[in-house]
Design a protein around this motif. Structure first.
Motif, PDB file in Angstrom:
ATOM      1  N   UNK A   1       0.841  -1.204   0.000  1.00  0.00           N
ATOM      2  CA  UNK A   1       0.000   0.000   0.000  1.00  0.00           C
ATOM      3  C   UNK A   1       0.871   1.247   0.000  1.00  0.00           C
ATOM      4  N   UNK A   2       1.905   1.249   0.837  1.00  0.00           N
ATOM      5  CA  UNK A   2       2.813   2.391   0.885  1.00  0.00           C
ATOM      6  C   UNK A   2       3.572   2.541  -0.433  1.00  0.00           C
ATOM      7  N   UNK A   3       3.902   1.400  -1.064  1.00  0.00           N
ATOM      8  CA  UNK A   3       4.680   1.443  -2.303  1.00  0.00           C
ATOM      9  C   UNK A   3       3.852   1.959  -3.476  1.00  0.00           C
ATOM     10  N   UNK A   4       2.617   1.480  -3.601  1.00  0.00           N
ATOM     11  CA  UNK A   4       1.827   1.783  -4.798  1.00  0.00           C
ATOM     12  C   UNK A   4       0.841   2.940  -4.624  1.00  0.00           C
ATOM     13  N   UNK A   5       0.473   3.243  -3.382  1.00  0.00           N
ATOM     14  CA  UNK A   5      -0.485   4.330  -3.160  1.00  0.00           C
ATOM     15  C   UNK A   5       0.126   5.485  -2.381  1.00  0.00           C
ATOM     16  N   UNK A   6       1.375   5.326  -1.979  1.00  0.00           N
ATOM     17  CA  UNK A   6       2.051   6.382  -1.228  1.00  0.00           C
ATOM     18  C   UNK A   6       2.991   7.182  -2.105  1.00  0.00           C
ATOM     19  N   UNK A   7       4.062   7.637  -1.502  1.00  0.00           N
ATOM     20  CA  UNK A   7       5.001   8.502  -2.212  1.00  0.00           C
ATOM     21  C   UNK A   7       6.272   7.786  -2.635  1.00  0.00           C
ATOM     22  N   UNK A   8       6.282   6.449  -2.577  1.00  0.00           N
ATOM     23  CA  UNK A   8       7.483   5.711  -2.945  1.00  0.00           C
ATOM     24  C   UNK A   8       7.621   5.650  -4.464  1.00  0.00           C
ATOM     25  N   UNK A   9       8.828   5.344  -4.940  1.00  0.00           N
ATOM     26  CA  UNK A   9       9.111   5.381  -6.371  1.00  0.00           C
ATOM     27  C   UNK A   9       8.345   4.303  -7.134  1.00  0.00           C
ATOM     28  N   UNK A  10       7.876   3.266  -6.447  1.00  0.00           N
ATOM     29  CA  UNK A  10       7.136   2.207  -7.126  1.00  0.00           C
ATOM     30  C   UNK A  10       5.733   2.633  -7.533  1.00  0.00           C
TER      31      UNK A  10
END
Length: 355
Positions: free
Chosen positions: A203-212
């Motif tokens: 969730x953090x990777x795809x809906x947050x601010x991460x490059x992923x």
């Protein structure tokens, strides 16, 4: 004028699945009527389901077949409907054509006629045969006379949930997939929103601010492809297929002592599943899948042996699995107390299971 209707009978229904492993070896079993059997208590009676891997009657030697035998005494005839089919081990394909038979059992050892489910030459080319195994689904429906009570309550059995099967099919078909993972040279297509709903890390990777977030291709390092595949399957179905397959193998219907080759194969499968559980425990912790973490810990908890105790203890300490840690410590202590070779336990420490 209101007319009341009173039920006199009721149908009891029970469904079970039986896994037959070592199908190719069954062709070398002596005797034309060779079968594997399993007892089944249902509807107040003892039954026996018999599975014929290549037929039992002279007229049908090339079919996978089943029949049912009544073992217990009965005061009146037991009117029973028997349904049988083969099911897809992966839960993706619909069951094979259902064969149905109605029988009135009157005394012990009364049996149904053989129900021919599928010819072996069709089974050999189908998805119902996987890893030299197939699964038979058998349903018994027993007609019971209701007691003389006013307005008896009739319970209609609800169908079992197949939501996990639909999600497994979605994962396998890759329909609508919007992200591809590269893991140890293999690629896996998936759906970002499903991953995000199931894992706080995704969730953090795809809906947050991460490059992923905007990536269509993500590389996963320090993980084996077989482990990531099992991880994805759990995310979509809430089950670990390899664990279920091993449990099915352990409960395989048999009335004979397994051959040494079968025992060796079972031991190899158990060792492989334990190794997967060790790696999957680390992966579950990595992606915040608490339920999967508990499932892996439980699998390791039940499979502690001399050659795995030290490694499992190290994993339990690393990933805060306190019950598993205590079980390992108790096992090692008891092994030492029984004058067993503690060196055998220590020699395995750190040799497997670390991610």
């Amino acid at each position: 004028m209101e007319i009341a209707c009173t039920d006199l009978t009721h149908v009891l229904r029970s469904e079970r699945r039986f896994k037959y492993t070592g199908y190719s070896k069954s062709f070398h079993m002596p005797g034309r009527d060779k079968h594997i059997k399993r007892r089944w208590n249902f509807g107040g009676h003892d039954w026996e389901i018999r599975v014929y891997p290549h037929g039992g009657e002279p007229s049908a030697p090339s079919w996978v077949a089943i029949n049912v035998v009544l073992l217990s005494e009965c005061a009146v005839a037991v009117v029973t409907t028997i349904r049988g089919c083969l099911v897809d081990p992966e839960g993706v394909r619909e069951p094979s054509e259902e064969i149905c038979q109605s029988v009135a059992f009157r005394k012990p050892q009364d049996k149904s006629s053989q129900m021919l489910l599928m010819p072996w030459y069709t089974l050999n080319k189908s998805r119902y045969l996987k890893d030299d195994s197939f699964i038979v689904q058998c349903t018994l429906e027993v007609l019971k006379e209701l007691p003389d009570i006013p307005e008896p309550e009739v319970h209609v059995p609800l169908p079992t949930s197949n939501l996990h099967q639909h999600f497994a099919e979605l994962l396998q078909s890759q329909m609508g997939a919007d992200v591809t993972f590269l893991v140890s040279g293999e690629s896996f297509a998936a759906h970002k929103y499903i991953l995000a709903v199931r894992s706080r890390v995704f969730k953090a990777a795809f809906l947050g601010d991460m490059i992923e977030r905007g990536s269509e291709c993500v590389e996963i390092k320090d993980m084996e492809a077989v482990v990531f595949k099992a991880l994805l399957h759990f995310i979509y179905t809430d089950t670990v297929l390899e664990f279920e397959q091993q449990e099915g193998a352990e409960a395989m219907i048999t009335d004979t002592v397994p051959e040494s080759g079968q025992r060796d194969e079972a031991h190899e499968q158990a060792a492989s599943v334990m190794a997967l559980a060790q790696h999957l425990l680390a992966a579950a912790d990595r992606y915040g899948l608490d339920r999967l973490k508990l499932i892996c810990a439980s699998k390791l908890y039940d499979g502690i042996k001399v050659d795995t105790a030290a490694t499992t203890l190290a994993l339990a300490e690393q990933y805060n699995c306190w019950e598993l840690q205590k079980r390992c410590a108790d096992f090692i202590t008891k092994t030492y107390a029984r004058n067993s070779s503690l060196d055998a336990v220590a020699a395995t420490e750190g040799t497997s299971g670390r991610d």
